[in-house]
Design a protein around this motif. Sequence first.
Motif, PDB file in Angstrom:
ATOM      1  N   LEU A 144       0.853  -1.193   0.000  1.00 23.80           N
ATOM      2  CA  LEU A 144       0.000   0.000   0.000  1.00 23.80           C
ATOM      3  C   LEU A 144       0.885   1.238   0.000  1.00 23.80           C
ATOM      4  N   THR A 145       0.574   2.160  -0.911  1.00 25.54           N
ATOM      5  CA  THR A 145       1.289   3.435  -0.969  1.00 25.54           C
ATOM      6  C   THR A 145       0.305   4.541  -0.621  1.00 25.54           C
ATOM      7  N   ILE A 146       0.698   5.426   0.292  1.00 20.21           N
ATOM      8  CA  ILE A 146      -0.169   6.534   0.697  1.00 20.21           C
ATOM      9  C   ILE A 146       0.586   7.840   0.464  1.00 20.21           C
ATOM     10  N   SER A 147      -0.089   8.759  -0.214  1.00 22.14           N
ATOM     11  CA  SER A 147       0.537  10.044  -0.491  1.00 22.14           C
ATOM     12  C   SER A 147      -0.360  11.129   0.105  1.00 22.14           C
ATOM     13  N   ILE A 148       0.221  11.999   0.913  1.00 21.95           N
ATOM     14  CA  ILE A 148      -0.572  12.988   1.646  1.00 21.95           C
ATOM     15  C   ILE A 148      -0.045  14.388   1.353  1.00 21.95           C
ATOM     16  N   ASP A 149      -0.932  15.236   0.814  1.00 24.52           N
ATOM     17  CA  ASP A 149      -0.532  16.617   0.524  1.00 24.52           C
ATOM     18  C   ASP A 149      -1.122  17.571   1.545  1.00 24.52           C
ATOM     19  N   ASN A 150      -0.312  18.548   1.925  1.00 23.30           N
ATOM     20  CA  ASN A 150      -0.728  19.648   2.812  1.00 23.30           C
ATOM     21  C   ASN A 150      -1.455  19.235   4.085  1.00 23.30           C
ATOM     22  N   PRO A 151      -0.952  18.238   4.778  1.00 23.34           N
ATOM     23  CA  PRO A 151      -1.640  17.924   6.035  1.00 23.34           C
ATOM     24  C   PRO A 151      -1.415  19.011   7.084  1.00 23.34           C
ATOM     25  N   LYS A 152      -2.457  19.240   7.842  1.00 23.18           N
ATOM     26  CA  LYS A 152      -2.390  20.151   8.989  1.00 23.18           C
ATOM     27  C   LYS A 152      -2.795  19.351  10.216  1.00 23.18           C
ATOM     28  N   VAL A 153      -1.996  19.455  11.237  1.00 25.05           N
ATOM     29  CA  VAL A 153      -2.199  18.620  12.405  1.00 25.05           C
ATOM     30  C   VAL A 153      -2.335  19.482  13.645  1.00 25.05           C
ATOM     31  N   LEU A 154      -3.304  19.143  14.465  1.00 23.11           N
ATOM     32  CA  LEU A 154      -3.450  19.803  15.762  1.00 23.11           C
ATOM     33  C   LEU A 154      -2.767  18.917  16.796  1.00 23.11           C
ATOM     34  N   LEU A 155      -1.825  19.492  17.516  1.00 28.08           N
ATOM     35  CA  LEU A 155      -1.101  18.716  18.528  1.00 28.08           C
ATOM     36  C   LEU A 155      -1.222  19.409  19.876  1.00 28.08           C
ATOM     37  N   LYS A 156      -1.739  18.668  20.867  1.00 24.22           N
ATOM     38  CA  LYS A 156      -1.889  19.231  22.212  1.00 24.22           C
ATOM     39  C   LYS A 156      -1.142  18.374  23.206  1.00 24.22           C
ATOM     40  N   PHE A 157      -0.432  19.052  24.102  1.00 23.99           N
ATOM     41  CA  PHE A 157       0.217  18.355  25.214  1.00 23.99           C
ATOM     42  C   PHE A 157      -0.374  18.874  26.518  1.00 23.99           C
ATOM     43  N   ILE A 158      -0.625  17.978  27.436  1.00 20.49           N
ATOM     44  CA  ILE A 158      -0.899  18.401  28.805  1.00 20.49           C
ATOM     45  C   ILE A 158       0.161  17.731  29.673  1.00 20.49           C
ATOM     46  N   GLY A 159       0.828  18.542  30.467  1.00 21.12           N
ATOM     47  CA  GLY A 159       1.927  18.002  31.251  1.00 21.12           C
ATOM     48  C   GLY A 159       1.837  18.380  32.707  1.00 21.12           C
ATOM     49  N   SER A 160       2.785  17.862  33.469  1.00 21.80           N
ATOM     50  CA  SER A 160       2.846  18.226  34.882  1.00 21.80           C
ATOM     51  C   SER A 160       4.311  18.343  35.287  1.00 21.80           C
ATOM     52  N   ARG A 161       4.510  19.030  36.387  1.00 19.18           N
ATOM     53  CA  ARG A 161       5.877  19.204  36.879  1.00 19.18           C
ATOM     54  C   ARG A 161       6.067  18.295  38.087  1.00 19.18           C
ATOM     55  N   TYR A 162       7.255  17.715  38.187  1.00 16.72           N
ATOM     56  CA  TYR A 162       7.535  16.815  39.311  1.00 16.72           C
ATOM     57  C   TYR A 162       8.971  17.023  39.768  1.00 16.72           C
ATOM     58  N   PHE A 163       9.245  16.609  40.998  1.00 19.82           N
ATOM     59  CA  PHE A 163      10.592  16.770  41.548  1.00 19.82           C
ATOM     60  C   PHE A 163      11.308  15.432  41.600  1.00 19.82           C
ATOM     61  N   LYS A 164      12.582  15.460  41.195  1.00 22.21           N
ATOM     62  CA  LYS A 164      13.446  14.295  41.368  1.00 22.21           C
ATOM     63  C   LYS A 164      14.753  14.833  41.944  1.00 22.21           C
ATOM     64  N   ASN A 165      15.177  14.323  43.065  1.00 22.62           N
ATOM     65  CA  ASN A 165      16.377  14.827  43.753  1.00 22.62           C
ATOM     66  C   ASN A 165      16.329  16.344  43.895  1.00 22.62           C
ATOM     67  N   ASP A 166      15.187  16.859  44.293  1.00 22.09           N
ATOM     68  CA  ASP A 166      15.017  18.293  44.539  1.00 22.09           C
ATOM     69  C   ASP A 166      15.082  19.153  43.279  1.00 22.09           C
ATOM     70  N   ILE A 167      15.101  18.538  42.125  1.00 18.71           N
ATOM     71  CA  ILE A 167      15.118  19.324  40.882  1.00 18.71           C
ATOM     72  C   ILE A 167      13.788  19.116  40.165  1.00 18.71           C
ATOM     73  N   GLU A 168      13.263  20.214  39.642  1.00 20.57           N
ATOM     74  CA  GLU A 168      11.958  20.127  39.022  1.00 20.57           C
ATOM     75  C   GLU A 168      12.065  19.804  37.532  1.00 20.57           C
ATOM     76  N   TYR A 169      11.250  18.862  37.094  1.00 17.02           N
ATOM     77  CA  TYR A 169      11.224  18.460  35.682  1.00 17.02           C
ATOM     78  C   TYR A 169       9.797  18.561  35.142  1.00 17.02           C
ATOM     79  N   LEU A 170       9.693  18.500  33.832  1.00 16.01           N
ATOM     80  CA  LEU A 170       8.393  18.499  33.173  1.00 16.01           C
ATOM     81  C   LEU A 170       8.144  17.137  32.536  1.00 16.01           C
ATOM     82  N   LYS A 171       6.922  16.678  32.650  1.00 17.94           N
ATOM     83  CA  LYS A 171       6.548  15.412  32.013  1.00 17.94           C
ATOM     84  C   LYS A 171       5.236  15.632  31.262  1.00 17.94           C
ATOM     85  N   ILE A 172       5.146  15.116  30.034  1.00 14.90           N
ATOM     86  CA  ILE A 172       3.891  15.187  29.282  1.00 14.90           C
ATOM     87  C   ILE A 172       3.049  13.980  29.678  1.00 14.90           C
TER      88      ILE A 172
END
Length: 249
Positions: A144-172
């Motif tokens: 199967l061959t698929i050809s896609i022209d001009n795709p537009k994509v909506l991308l959403k992330f929801i993340g949270s912040r957490y601490f590891k060894n007293d340092i804050e990181y972000l996780k999606i």
Amino acid sequence: MKNIKRNFLQIILIISISQQAAASLASSIKPCVRNSEKYSDCVIDAINALKPQISTGVFGPNLAIETNLTKLVVGNVSVNQNFNLQLSGLYALGLNNFKVNKLRISPEKFKLDSIISFEHLDAFSRYSLVWNLGIFNLQGDGDLTISIDNPKVLLKFIGSRYFKNDIEYLKIDKTQLNIKSAQVKVYFDNLFNGQKALEEAANEVVNQNIDIIKGDVFPIIEQNIGKIIQKMANQVFESASYDEFFPLN
Ligand SMILES: *[C@@H]1O[C@H](CO)[C@@H](O)[C@H](O)[C@H]1NC(C)=O
Ligand SMILES: *[C@@H]1O[C@H](CO)[C@@H](O)[C@H](O)[C@H]1NC(C)=O
């Protein structure tokens, strides 16, 4: 004796914390000040500038992630709604040629909404199809061959912040990916056991009904690619602290 032991532990602790802190942002990644008015624009520029790194997966000497967008392996997909379609070894080429058009980001409760466009994407897979489509009783397996022209994509992330060894990181934590628009053409090779005239006519009818394929296949692809992108993003975000990606000033 007790004191010496405690001091020793404190020193070890301080050394290990400073080593953690020393694991800093890859030089390819441009930090964006999170309380600035230009925060969203800065993030758009930073992501667009990372195209070479996202294409190879290599962001710097200490940050290489296993996936890259030059050839994105989606894997096996199975659809059983208007038709019965099994795809195996599906992969897409060209996702590295993206452009972030719009982006809104709220740093405190981490949320990112973006619209990403591509000029053209190609995808390839082995397929097995059974589809009762009007006068055609489609059946076959092959490439199967698929050809896609001009795709537009909506991308959403929801993340949270957490601490590891007293340092804050972000996780999606959650990713939503929706293909908003795309001109899609498909070609199923070897429908009707290689009877070419029938195969070509059937593929024409299939492409006239492309919206049915999009409706059934896109949601599954969107979920699969969303998961892959989230994993990539998390590999990047765990490489440095939240404050290094998004300093306060
Ligand atoms: C990225 O993917 C391409 C295509 O599969 C491959 O040739 C290249 O080696 C990959 N890059 C890395 C760093 O793995
Ligand atoms: C994908 O499908 C192929 C063919 O059906 C199979 O051989 C392979 O093991 C599957 N891969 C995964 C990861 O399920």
